[in-house]
Design a protein around this motif. Structure first.
Motif, short mmCIF file in Angstrom:
data_model
loop_
_atom_site.label_atom_id
_atom_site.label_comp_id
_atom_site.label_asym_id
_atom_site.label_seq_id
_atom_site.Cartn_x
_atom_site.Cartn_y
_atom_site.Cartn_z
N ALA A 1 -10.40 -4.49 0.47
CA ALA A 1 -10.33 -3.30 1.32
C ALA A 1 -9.94 -2.08 0.49
N GLN A 2 -8.98 -2.27 -0.38
CA GLN A 2 -8.53 -1.16 -1.23
C GLN A 2 -9.64 -0.74 -2.21
N ARG A 3 -10.34 -1.73 -2.78
CA ARG A 3 -11.46 -1.43 -3.69
C ARG A 3 -12.54 -0.63 -2.97
N LEU A 4 -12.87 -1.05 -1.74
CA LEU A 4 -13.90 -0.35 -0.96
C LEU A 4 -13.46 1.08 -0.65
N MET B 1 0.82 -1.20 0.00
CA MET B 1 0.00 0.00 0.00
C MET B 1 0.86 1.26 0.00
N SER B 2 2.17 1.06 -0.17
CA SER B 2 3.03 2.24 -0.25
C SER B 2 2.67 2.99 -1.52
N GLY B 3 2.81 4.31 -1.47
CA GLY B 3 2.41 5.13 -2.61
C GLY B 3 1.03 5.72 -2.43
N LEU B 4 0.23 5.15 -1.53
CA LEU B 4 -1.10 5.70 -1.26
C LEU B 4 -0.97 6.85 -0.26
N PRO B 5 -1.77 7.89 -0.42
CA PRO B 5 -1.77 8.96 0.59
C PRO B 5 -2.18 8.37 1.95
N PRO C 1 -4.25 9.21 4.46
CA PRO C 1 -5.67 9.01 4.80
C PRO C 1 -6.29 7.83 4.05
N LEU C 2 -5.89 7.64 2.79
CA LEU C 2 -6.42 6.52 2.00
C LEU C 2 -5.88 5.19 2.53
N ARG C 3 -4.61 5.20 2.95
CA ARG C 3 -4.00 3.99 3.53
C ARG C 3 -4.72 3.61 4.82
N LYS C 4 -5.01 4.63 5.65
CA LYS C 4 -5.71 4.36 6.93
C LYS C 4 -7.10 3.80 6.67
N LEU C 5 -7.80 4.39 5.69
CA LEU C 5 -9.14 3.92 5.34
C LEU C 5 -9.10 2.47 4.87
N THR C 6 -8.13 2.15 4.04
CA THR C 6 -7.95 0.78 3.54
C THR C 6 -7.67 -0.18 4.68
N GLU C 7 -6.82 0.24 5.61
CA GLU C 7 -6.48 -0.61 6.77
C GLU C 7 -7.71 -0.88 7.64
N HIS C 8 -8.57 0.13 7.78
CA HIS C 8 -9.81 -0.05 8.56
C HIS C 8 -10.72 -1.08 7.90
N PHE C 9 -10.87 -0.98 6.58
CA PHE C 9 -11.68 -1.97 5.86
C PHE C 9 -11.05 -3.36 5.98
#
Length: 199
Positions: A26-29, A1-5, A7-15
């Protein structure tokens, strides 16, 4: 997930922390959520917070509700004479889909699992015992999953209920309808043999 901003990384991790959601899903969501109009995204976030604030355990059966007593416990069409003991609220929904069971429920919110540090005091057994002392019940159905923890919890509760002289039954487990014997594992086949019925 490197390269993602961030906030987007945190959102992905939550999913990804949700059960059954892998990293790709999670990344798609997360990307889907970012594509939502802001008003729709805000409504989505508000509904999560609203559910967290409004939902609590029913004071009778411990199922999720937004009222003091859930609709099932409050229904005059349900009998108090039978209580089906389940692991969590999802199991109540599974039984309700059948539209056959007309008794009450008791939700444990977990199973006894010493390896995970979960003892009888961590789940809603005490609430079940208190309920049985104030309600006239003919039968308690143990409907925990046929896992080691599910079996241990069912046995523990059935021993506690023995002095109360309430009939304790266990869901039958075995070969599913449409299943073939050659594909059944040993535990399932053994349970099917144990739970055989007279014809």
């Amino acid at each position: 997930m490197s390269g993602l901003p961030l906030p987007l990384r945190k959102l992905t991790e939550h999913f990804a922390s949700l059960p059954g959601i892998g990293k790709k899903t999670a990344q798609r969501l997360a990307f889907y959520l970012l594509d939502m109009p802001e008003e729709q995204a805000k409504s989505f976030a508000d509904s999560i917070l609203e559910a967290k604030k409004a939902i609590h355990n029913c004071k009778v059966c411990q199922n999720f509700t937004d009222k003091e007593i859930c609709d099932i416990c409050a229904s005059p069409d349900r009998t108090d004479k039978i209580i089906c003991v389940v692991e969590d609220p999802k199991d109540v929904q599974a039984f309700e889909r059948l539209q056959e069971y007309k008794g009450q429920y008791h939700v444990l919110h977990g199973l006894i699992s010493p390896l995970d540090g979960v003892g009888p005091e961590h789940i809603k057994i005490k609430e079940l015992l208190q309920r049985l002392q104030t309600t006239e019940v003919d039968e308690v159905i143990m409907a925990t999953n046929p896992t080691i923890e599910g079996e241990a919890t069912a046995m523990y509760i059935s021993r506690l209920l023995k002095p109360l002289q309430i009939r304790v039954s266990r869901l039958a487990f075995g070969i599913p309808v449409g299943g073939e014997l050659e594909y059944a594992d040993n535990v399932t086949l053994n349970k099917a043999l144990e739970n055989r019925m007279t014809m």
